[in-house]
Motif scaffolding. Structure first.
Motif, PDB file in Angstrom:
ATOM      1  N   HIS A 120       0.811  -1.214   0.000  1.00  0.00           N
ATOM      2  CA  HIS A 120       0.000   0.000   0.000  1.00  0.00           C
ATOM      3  C   HIS A 120       0.849   1.270   0.000  1.00  0.00           C
ATOM      4  N   GLN A 121       2.138   1.136   0.243  1.00  0.00           N
ATOM      5  CA  GLN A 121       3.023   2.296   0.277  1.00  0.00           C
ATOM      6  C   GLN A 121       3.618   2.626  -1.097  1.00  0.00           C
ATOM      7  N   PHE A 122       3.161   1.927  -2.125  1.00  0.00           N
ATOM      8  CA  PHE A 122       3.689   2.128  -3.473  1.00  0.00           C
ATOM      9  C   PHE A 122       2.594   2.620  -4.423  1.00  0.00           C
ATOM     10  N   SER A 123       3.027   3.268  -5.497  1.00  0.00           N
ATOM     11  CA  SER A 123       2.097   3.679  -6.552  1.00  0.00           C
ATOM     12  C   SER A 123       1.750   2.478  -7.432  1.00  0.00           C
ATOM     13  N   GLY A 124       0.800   2.667  -8.358  1.00  0.00           N
ATOM     14  CA  GLY A 124       0.397   1.576  -9.245  1.00  0.00           C
ATOM     15  C   GLY A 124       1.535   1.069 -10.106  1.00  0.00           C
ATOM     16  N   GLY A 125       2.316   1.995 -10.657  1.00  0.00           N
ATOM     17  CA  GLY A 125       3.441   1.569 -11.484  1.00  0.00           C
ATOM     18  C   GLY A 125       4.494   0.826 -10.699  1.00  0.00           C
ATOM     19  N   GLN A 126       4.753   1.272  -9.465  1.00  0.00           N
ATOM     20  CA  GLN A 126       5.725   0.579  -8.617  1.00  0.00           C
ATOM     21  C   GLN A 126       5.224  -0.811  -8.239  1.00  0.00           C
ATOM     22  N   ARG A 127       3.922  -0.933  -7.981  1.00  0.00           N
ATOM     23  CA  ARG A 127       3.371  -2.250  -7.649  1.00  0.00           C
ATOM     24  C   ARG A 127       3.501  -3.211  -8.827  1.00  0.00           C
ATOM     25  N   GLN A 128       3.294  -2.687 -10.035  1.00  0.00           N
ATOM     26  CA  GLN A 128       3.440  -3.565 -11.187  1.00  0.00           C
ATOM     27  C   GLN A 128       4.892  -4.012 -11.345  1.00  0.00           C
ATOM     28  N   ARG A 129       5.837  -3.139 -11.011  1.00  0.00           N
ATOM     29  CA  ARG A 129       7.246  -3.525 -11.046  1.00  0.00           C
ATOM     30  C   ARG A 129       7.538  -4.603  -9.993  1.00  0.00           C
ATOM     31  N   ILE A 130       6.865  -4.518  -8.848  1.00  0.00           N
ATOM     32  CA  ILE A 130       7.016  -5.567  -7.832  1.00  0.00           C
ATOM     33  C   ILE A 130       6.509  -6.897  -8.385  1.00  0.00           C
ATOM     34  N   GLY A 131       5.360  -6.845  -9.083  1.00  0.00           N
ATOM     35  CA  GLY A 131       4.838  -8.058  -9.708  1.00  0.00           C
ATOM     36  C   GLY A 131       5.792  -8.637 -10.739  1.00  0.00           C
ATOM     37  N   ILE A 132       6.453  -7.770 -11.488  1.00  0.00           N
ATOM     38  CA  ILE A 132       7.434  -8.227 -12.473  1.00  0.00           C
ATOM     39  C   ILE A 132       8.641  -8.854 -11.772  1.00  0.00           C
ATOM     40  N   ALA A 133       9.116  -8.195 -10.702  1.00  0.00           N
ATOM     41  CA  ALA A 133      10.243  -8.744  -9.946  1.00  0.00           C
ATOM     42  C   ALA A 133       9.889 -10.106  -9.354  1.00  0.00           C
ATOM     43  N   ARG A 134       8.664 -10.256  -8.871  1.00  0.00           N
ATOM     44  CA  ARG A 134       8.222 -11.545  -8.314  1.00  0.00           C
ATOM     45  C   ARG A 134       8.268 -12.638  -9.376  1.00  0.00           C
ATOM     46  N   ALA A 135       7.807 -12.299 -10.593  1.00  0.00           N
ATOM     47  CA  ALA A 135       7.827 -13.285 -11.675  1.00  0.00           C
ATOM     48  C   ALA A 135       9.259 -13.644 -12.070  1.00  0.00           C
ATOM     49  N   LEU A 136      10.140 -12.648 -12.121  1.00  0.00           N
ATOM     50  CA  LEU A 136      11.528 -12.894 -12.533  1.00  0.00           C
ATOM     51  C   LEU A 136      12.309 -13.685 -11.495  1.00  0.00           C
ATOM     52  N   ALA A 137      11.856 -13.659 -10.239  1.00  0.00           N
ATOM     53  CA  ALA A 137      12.611 -14.275  -9.155  1.00  0.00           C
ATOM     54  C   ALA A 137      12.745 -15.786  -9.311  1.00  0.00           C
ATOM     55  N   VAL A 138      11.837 -16.433 -10.043  1.00  0.00           N
ATOM     56  CA  VAL A 138      11.935 -17.887 -10.233  1.00  0.00           C
ATOM     57  C   VAL A 138      12.592 -18.227 -11.569  1.00  0.00           C
ATOM     58  N   GLN A 139      13.251 -17.236 -12.182  1.00  0.00           N
ATOM     59  CA  GLN A 139      14.052 -17.425 -13.394  1.00  0.00           C
ATOM     60  C   GLN A 139      13.260 -18.058 -14.535  1.00  0.00           C
ATOM     61  N   PRO A 140      12.162 -17.396 -14.964  1.00  0.00           N
ATOM     62  CA  PRO A 140      11.331 -17.966 -16.024  1.00  0.00           C
ATOM     63  C   PRO A 140      11.940 -17.765 -17.403  1.00  0.00           C
ATOM     64  N   SER A 141      11.441 -18.548 -18.359  1.00  0.00           N
ATOM     65  CA  SER A 141      11.776 -18.347 -19.768  1.00  0.00           C
ATOM     66  C   SER A 141      10.699 -17.539 -20.482  1.00  0.00           C
ATOM     67  N   MET A 142       9.487 -17.518 -19.903  1.00  0.00           N
ATOM     68  CA  MET A 142       8.350 -16.872 -20.570  1.00  0.00           C
ATOM     69  C   MET A 142       7.476 -16.169 -19.548  1.00  0.00           C
ATOM     70  N   LEU A 143       6.980 -14.998 -19.935  1.00  0.00           N
ATOM     71  CA  LEU A 143       6.033 -14.249 -19.121  1.00  0.00           C
ATOM     72  C   LEU A 143       4.712 -14.121 -19.871  1.00  0.00           C
ATOM     73  N   VAL A 144       3.628 -14.428 -19.193  1.00  0.00           N
ATOM     74  CA  VAL A 144       2.284 -14.177 -19.711  1.00  0.00           C
ATOM     75  C   VAL A 144       1.803 -12.879 -19.073  1.00  0.00           C
ATOM     76  N   CYS A 145       1.662 -11.841 -19.862  1.00  0.00           N
ATOM     77  CA  CYS A 145       1.289 -10.515 -19.363  1.00  0.00           C
ATOM     78  C   CYS A 145      -0.180 -10.269 -19.675  1.00  0.00           C
ATOM     79  N   ASP A 146      -1.024 -10.366 -18.660  1.00  0.00           N
ATOM     80  CA  ASP A 146      -2.472 -10.232 -18.846  1.00  0.00           C
ATOM     81  C   ASP A 146      -2.891  -8.784 -18.596  1.00  0.00           C
ATOM     82  N   GLU A 147      -2.988  -8.004 -19.665  1.00  0.00           N
ATOM     83  CA  GLU A 147      -3.355  -6.581 -19.558  1.00  0.00           C
ATOM     84  C   GLU A 147      -2.466  -5.892 -18.527  1.00  0.00           C
ATOM     85  N   ALA A 148      -1.164  -6.142 -18.615  1.00  0.00           N
ATOM     86  CA  ALA A 148      -0.248  -5.745 -17.548  1.00  0.00           C
ATOM     87  C   ALA A 148      -0.090  -4.239 -17.411  1.00  0.00           C
TER      88      ALA A 148
END
Length: 362
Positions: free
Chosen positions: A193-221
């Motif tokens: 709650h201490q972040f803006s919308g864009g910062q929260r989306q970056r957190i979501g991206i960092a969470r996805a990258l943390a498991v070292q994926p080969s592919m990202l499915v971006c649903d209206e990201a």
């Protein structure tokens, strides 16, 4: 030439991935698809009906279960390193198809191949590793993060559970993921709650990258973000593609974004794929009447006095889709055949598939 957002944030030019590596509407020669969906269907609300239930239905004392046909016999291939744009109206099944590709939903019919293999043929360890390679970034950055967890736990929890990082290296690992997503690692002890919308989306991206994926499915990201923030996130996606050789399935309503980011475009309507081709082919030579109608209504600054006309009618309910071609009730070129016969998705040009009976008359 770089594109620019509505308030001046420049969008990076899309890297040329077509030279020497043709992006096709199907499998590339000698290339194993990262994700291969074959005749995939997804129906919600299905439940087995016993003999007593069928007898009650015949007597008119019970109704059959309402079944939502979200995805209807769809083939989709995503090759390593490419960006596939998936577009269509709300309710056409884009998000459901994306969740099937990401392993979050099990299809009601058809099969899913990961790196050319069926999960049933893999050992449990192989299937587990394969599923980690496809991660999803959700539309709403306000709802996709646990408000009770600090950012370091949100980003690093999955990596720690799956043995990608130990407790001793946890802080450094999380900091690296946040930095890669464009966030200051010093903020990792804060709550969402201490972040803006864009910062929260970056957190979501960092969470996805943390498991070292080969592919990202971006649903209206980027749909829920301001225009200037959208440009920043899109540029981040393109940077990550170059740095990590990521593959994307990019689900969006914004045709301008899809044109800028994608190598190949898949058009869906009411649970079915109606057209797929390289991005240049779709935007320069659309074939299906639905694709033509979508592209005709893209705002253009050069056409200052253009009158925009919405596609007539409403998208039918997936509870009771039309027979034959699903688009025929709204199609200006509908023929009697369209009402009874389902069109086949077939080639009309190199790397260009379309599902329309008009192509049989050409």
């Amino acid at each position: 030439m770089s594109q620019q957002s509505a308030i001046g944030t420049p969008l990076q030019a899309k890297p040329d991935t077509t030279a020497g590596n043709s992006t096709t509407a199907g499998a590339q020669a000698g290339v194993t698809p990262l994700i291969d969906l074959r005749q995939v269907s997804k129906r919600f609300g299905e439940r087995p009906v016993g003999a007593a239930g069928r007898a009650l239905q015949r007597l008119g004392l019970s109704k059959p279960p309402a079944v939502t046909r979200a995805v209807d016999h769809v083939d989709l291939i995503v090759n390593p390193g490419e960006v596939v744009g998936l577009v269509g109206e709300s309710g056409c099944g884009k998000s459901t198809l994306g969740r099937i590709a990401a392993g979050l939903l099990t299809p009601s019919g058809g099969e899913v191949l990961i790196n050319g293999r069926r999960p049933a043929e893999m050992t449990s360890a192989e299937a587990h590793a394969a599923r980690l390679k496809v991660q999803m970034i959700f539309q709403d950055p306000y709802a996709s993060l646990n408000p009770r967890l600090r950012v370091d736990e949100i980003v690093g929890e999955a990596a720690r559970i799956h043995g990608l990082v130990g407790n001793g290296d946890f802080d450094d690992y999380v900091s690296a993921q946040l930095q890669r997503a464009g966030l200051d690692p010093a903020l990792r002890q804060r709550y969402p709650h201490q972040f803006s919308g864009g910062q929260r989306q970056r957190i979501g991206i960092a969470r996805a990258l943390a498991v070292q994926p080969s592919m990202l499915v971006c649903d209206e990201a980027v749909a829920a973000l301001d225009v200037s923030i959208q440009a920043q996130i899109l540029n981040l996606f393109m940077d990550l593609r170059e740095q990590l050789n990521l593959t994307y399935l990019f689900i969006s309503h914004d045709l301008g974004v899809v044109e800028h980011l994608s190598d190949r475009v898949v058009i869906m309507y009411l649970g079915r794929v109606v057209e797929t081709a390289t991005v240049d082919e779709v935007f320069q030579r659309p074939n299906h009447p639905y694709t033509q109608a979508l592209l005709a209504e893209i705002p253009n600054l050069k056409s200052r006095h253009k009158t925009f006309t919405a596609i007539k009618g409403e998208i039918p309910s997936p509870l009771n889709p039309p027979s034959g071609c699903h688009f025929h009730p709204r199609c200006p070129h509908a023929m009697p055949r369209c009402k009874t016969e389902v069109p086949t998705l077939k080639g009309i040009a190199i790397n260009h598939l379309s599902a329309c009976h008009l192509n049989d008359m050409a």
